[in-house]
Design a protein around this motif. Sequence first.
Motif, PDB file in Angstrom:
ATOM      1  N   ARG A  19       6.176  -4.538  42.279  1.00  0.00           N
ATOM      2  CA  ARG A  19       6.964  -3.761  41.311  1.00  0.00           C
ATOM      3  C   ARG A  19       7.941  -4.663  40.543  1.00  0.00           C
ATOM      4  NH1 ARG A  19       7.278   0.099  45.776  1.00  0.00           N
ATOM      5  NH2 ARG A  19       5.739   1.715  45.365  1.00  0.00           N
ATOM      6  N   GLU A  51       2.754  -4.996  59.991  1.00  0.00           N
ATOM      7  CA  GLU A  51       1.865  -4.739  58.862  1.00  0.00           C
ATOM      8  C   GLU A  51       2.529  -3.810  57.859  1.00  0.00           C
ATOM      9  OE1 GLU A  51      -1.835  -3.304  60.339  1.00  0.00           O
ATOM     10  OE2 GLU A  51      -2.294  -5.156  61.386  1.00  0.00           O
ATOM     11  N   ALA A  52       3.253  -2.802  58.351  1.00  0.00           N
ATOM     12  CA  ALA A  52       3.941  -1.868  57.463  1.00  0.00           C
ATOM     13  C   ALA A  52       5.043  -2.582  56.686  1.00  0.00           C
ATOM     14  CB  ALA A  52       4.509  -0.703  58.262  1.00  0.00           C
ATOM     15  N   LEU A  53       5.785  -3.466  57.364  1.00  0.00           N
ATOM     16  CA  LEU A  53       6.829  -4.220  56.678  1.00  0.00           C
ATOM     17  C   LEU A  53       6.227  -5.150  55.627  1.00  0.00           C
ATOM     18  CD1 LEU A  53       9.347  -5.137  59.515  1.00  0.00           C
ATOM     19  CD2 LEU A  53       9.683  -3.535  57.636  1.00  0.00           C
ATOM     20  N   ASN A  54       5.158  -5.844  55.979  1.00  0.00           N
ATOM     21  CA  ASN A  54       4.508  -6.737  55.027  1.00  0.00           C
ATOM     22  C   ASN A  54       3.973  -5.954  53.832  1.00  0.00           C
ATOM     23  OD1 ASN A  54       5.062  -8.965  56.582  1.00  0.00           O
ATOM     24  ND2 ASN A  54       3.077  -8.952  57.614  1.00  0.00           N
ATOM     25  N   GLN A  55       3.412  -4.792  54.084  1.00  0.00           N
ATOM     26  CA  GLN A  55       2.899  -3.960  52.999  1.00  0.00           C
ATOM     27  C   GLN A  55       4.047  -3.492  52.101  1.00  0.00           C
ATOM     28  OE1 GLN A  55      -0.330  -3.530  52.401  1.00  0.00           O
ATOM     29  NE2 GLN A  55       0.113  -2.344  50.575  1.00  0.00           N
ATOM     30  N   THR A  56       5.152  -3.086  52.718  1.00  0.00           N
ATOM     31  CA  THR A  56       6.321  -2.644  51.950  1.00  0.00           C
ATOM     32  C   THR A  56       6.878  -3.793  51.119  1.00  0.00           C
ATOM     33  OG1 THR A  56       6.836  -1.082  53.704  1.00  0.00           O
ATOM     34  CG2 THR A  56       8.577  -1.551  52.139  1.00  0.00           C
ATOM     35  N   GLN A  57       6.968  -4.965  51.707  1.00  0.00           N
ATOM     36  CA  GLN A  57       7.464  -6.133  50.982  1.00  0.00           C
ATOM     37  C   GLN A  57       6.525  -6.499  49.831  1.00  0.00           C
ATOM     38  OE1 GLN A  57       7.808  -8.996  54.123  1.00  0.00           O
ATOM     39  NE2 GLN A  57       9.889  -8.339  54.697  1.00  0.00           N
ATOM     40  N   ASP A  83       4.585  -4.427  48.195  1.00  0.00           N
ATOM     41  CA  ASP A  83       4.759  -3.407  47.152  1.00  0.00           C
ATOM     42  C   ASP A  83       6.016  -3.684  46.328  1.00  0.00           C
ATOM     43  OD1 ASP A  83       2.452  -2.113  47.911  1.00  0.00           O
ATOM     44  OD2 ASP A  83       3.488  -0.566  49.097  1.00  0.00           O
ATOM     45  N   GLN A  84       7.101  -4.054  46.986  1.00  0.00           N
ATOM     46  CA  GLN A  84       8.364  -4.348  46.274  1.00  0.00           C
ATOM     47  C   GLN A  84       8.199  -5.567  45.364  1.00  0.00           C
ATOM     48  OE1 GLN A  84      11.248  -4.777  49.398  1.00  0.00           O
ATOM     49  NE2 GLN A  84      11.597  -2.571  49.588  1.00  0.00           N
TER      50      GLN A  84
END
Length: 153
Positions: free
Chosen positions: A18, A6-12, A14-15
């Motif tokens: 942007r 979930e953290a990786l998906n959220q980070t991806q 967000d990227q």
Amino acid sequence: MKHLDEALNQTQADQFGRASAALLTQGAQSLPAGIKDRLHAARMKALSMRKAEKVRVQKPVFAGITGNFSSSSNGMWDTVSWTAPMLVLIFGLIGIAQWQNDSRITDIAEVDAALLTDDVPPDAYADSGFLAFLKNGPLSDSEDSASQLSSSK
């Protein structure tokens, strides 16, 4: 593992957001002024209608007396919430056992009192001829003697 995904998906996500915003900003500079104003108004309207973000609050987690990990805010009440019904159950079972024991003792005392106040001596109950005495007891003897007395008159 699930939190990591979930953290990786959220980070991806967000990227990606942007990068998309940067490309749209670059492309918007070549647009005419009227379109820029409408896009700006649409963006402000979308931002005002978006859902509020959920903010995660991390509570400190400590190991309790039982070894379970829990928040320290309700530790005492959690313990009381399961021990109070247990105590009520235990004292209830002890009370029921005491009541049954008293009832049994009262029943035995009533039988003993009946035996001791009866006309038949207690030794008669142990005698093997007692059953015959009960079947052919004094009532049958008194009926026989009454019939003999009436026939002799």
